[in-house]
Design an enzyme around this catalytic site. Structure first.
Site, mmCIF file in Angstrom:
data_model
loop_
_atom_site.group_PDB
_atom_site.id
_atom_site.type_symbol
_atom_site.label_atom_id
_atom_site.label_comp_id
_atom_site.label_asym_id
_atom_site.label_seq_id
_atom_site.Cartn_x
_atom_site.Cartn_y
_atom_site.Cartn_z
ATOM 1 N N GLY A 183 -11.843 -5.130 1.190
ATOM 2 C CA GLY A 183 -12.747 -6.164 0.678
ATOM 3 C C GLY A 183 -14.048 -5.502 0.267
ATOM 4 N N GLU A 203 0.814 -1.224 0.000
ATOM 5 C CA GLU A 203 0.000 0.000 0.000
ATOM 6 C C GLU A 203 0.850 1.277 0.000
ATOM 7 O OE1 GLU A 203 -4.112 -1.528 2.122
ATOM 8 O OE2 GLU A 203 -2.516 -0.817 3.419
ATOM 9 N N ASP A 231 -10.481 -7.637 -3.202
ATOM 10 C CA ASP A 231 -11.266 -8.882 -3.131
ATOM 11 C C ASP A 231 -12.704 -8.517 -2.796
ATOM 12 O OD1 ASP A 231 -11.679 -9.311 0.028
ATOM 13 O OD2 ASP A 231 -9.720 -8.424 -0.335
ATOM 14 N N MET A 281 -9.248 -2.806 7.784
ATOM 15 C CA MET A 281 -8.837 -3.039 9.164
ATOM 16 C C MET A 281 -8.211 -1.829 9.864
ATOM 17 S SD MET A 281 -7.439 -6.936 8.509
ATOM 18 C CE MET A 281 -7.216 -7.357 10.218
ATOM 19 N N GLU A 282 -8.248 -0.656 9.233
ATOM 20 C CA GLU A 282 -7.607 0.512 9.859
ATOM 21 C C GLU A 282 -8.410 1.814 9.769
ATOM 22 O OE1 GLU A 282 -5.985 -1.077 7.192
ATOM 23 O OE2 GLU A 282 -4.943 -2.518 8.476
HETATM 24 N N1 ADE Z 1 -8.404 -5.688 3.187
HETATM 25 C C1 ADE Z 1 -8.474 -6.193 1.946
HETATM 26 N N2 ADE Z 1 -9.410 -7.146 1.868
HETATM 27 C C2 ADE Z 1 -9.959 -7.254 3.092
HETATM 28 C C3 ADE Z 1 -10.944 -8.062 3.650
HETATM 29 N N3 ADE Z 1 -11.584 -8.972 2.917
HETATM 30 N N4 ADE Z 1 -11.250 -7.911 4.955
HETATM 31 C C4 ADE Z 1 -10.599 -6.996 5.706
HETATM 32 N N5 ADE Z 1 -9.638 -6.210 5.238
HETATM 33 C C5 ADE Z 1 -9.319 -6.323 3.936
#
Ligand code: ADE
Length: 269
Positions: A103, A37, A237, A213-214
């Site tokens: 995601g 990133e 994803d 996640m951040e």
């Molecule tokens: N970052 C990228 N893909 C993710 C996912 N599926 N869940 C959490 N953080 C992510």
């Protein structure tokens, strides 16, 4: 007395070394969580200087014609909050932009598409009783004044990112597919989501377009410290059962798309 003077002198010297020169010119902070990133952004910084503070590297210089300080926060909410706090304390930026991958939750989006977060929320802060989760607002540690459940993006950063979205050239996962960019909702938790069931809950409860996640941890720190903040995420994803495979396949392209949108935004600011 002499010893005490020597001690203070040494502490003063240490502080000078520890305090970056850039602090006089508050720049724009750019944050990403892991290597993919940040590496393109770091490679494009001109007049680069590196400061190591408590083992974390902070890069200063020019990006998109603006003074920036860039840091890799590490993955997860605690790493994000820790790095953000150090960054704000040591470099005094007035604006923070996060660049990274996520995601996808919105069924209309695919890997390489981008969500510019109009607002962000923590999805794993609350009460769980008998399988029912109640989302809690965070609050200030001292005053206990409640924060909003959704942290709004800074309106100026959001406006320029949306203009940048009309100009930036992005890579599609197939050459004939042009990635979409939307303004939307990004939700944050300490979990890599690879579950259609969890996706469904995040969409139903929070109307979320993407999960990571951040973001909301960074937005919370900025909200408390009254610093402008914007989270930008490109999808690696779809947060479903294929998420791990897709993440490994598409994280590089997604990270690059997010980084390029941020550089375009910096040019316009
Ligand atoms: N970052 C990228 N893909 C993710 C996912 N599926 N869940 C959490 N953080 C992510």
């Amino acid at each position: 007395m002499k010893n005490r003077f020597l001690l203070f002198f040494c502490l003063f010297l240490f502080r000078l070394h520890d305090t970056p020169a850039q602090i006089k010119e508050p720049g724009i902070a750019i944050v990403g969580a892991f290597r993919d990133e940040v590496e393109l952004l770091i490679s494009k910084i001109e007049d680069k200087q590196v400061y190591n503070i408590r083992g974390i590297s902070f890069f200063t210089g020019k990006l998109g014609g603006k003074s920036v300080v860039l840091v890799k926060s590490g993955v997860g909410k605690v790493n994000a909050a820790m790095t953000m706090t150090l960054l704000l304390e040591k470099f005094n930026p007035q604006q923070v932009i996060f660049s990274g991958v996520a995601g996808g939750l919105n069924p209309g989006l695919a890997p390489a598409d981008i969500v510019i977060a109009e607002k962000t929320a923590l999805y794993d802060f609350g009460k769980l009783s008998n399988d029912t989760f109640t989302y809690w607002s965070t609050s200030h540690p001292e005053t206990r004044v409640e924060n909003p459940l959704f942290f709004p993006a800074d309106s100026v950063l959001l406006k320029y990112a949306k203009i940048a979205a009309t100009k930036v050239a992005l890579k599609g996962i197939e050459t004939n597919l042009k990635p979409k960019i939307i303004g939307g909702i990004v939700v944050t938790g300490d979990m890599f989501v690879a579950s259609s069931a969890k996706k469904h809950i995040l969409v139903k409860d929070l109307k979320a377009d993407a999960t990571e996640m951040e973001g909301a941890a960074i937005a919370q720190v900025c909200y408390e410290m009254k610093i402008a903040c914007l989270i930008i995420r490109s999808l690696s994803d779809s947060a479903d059962e294929n998420a791990h495979l897709d993440f490994n396949k598409f994280k590089a392209i997604a990270a690059e798309n997010s980084a390029n949108l941020i550089i375009e935004t910096l040019r316009l600011l």
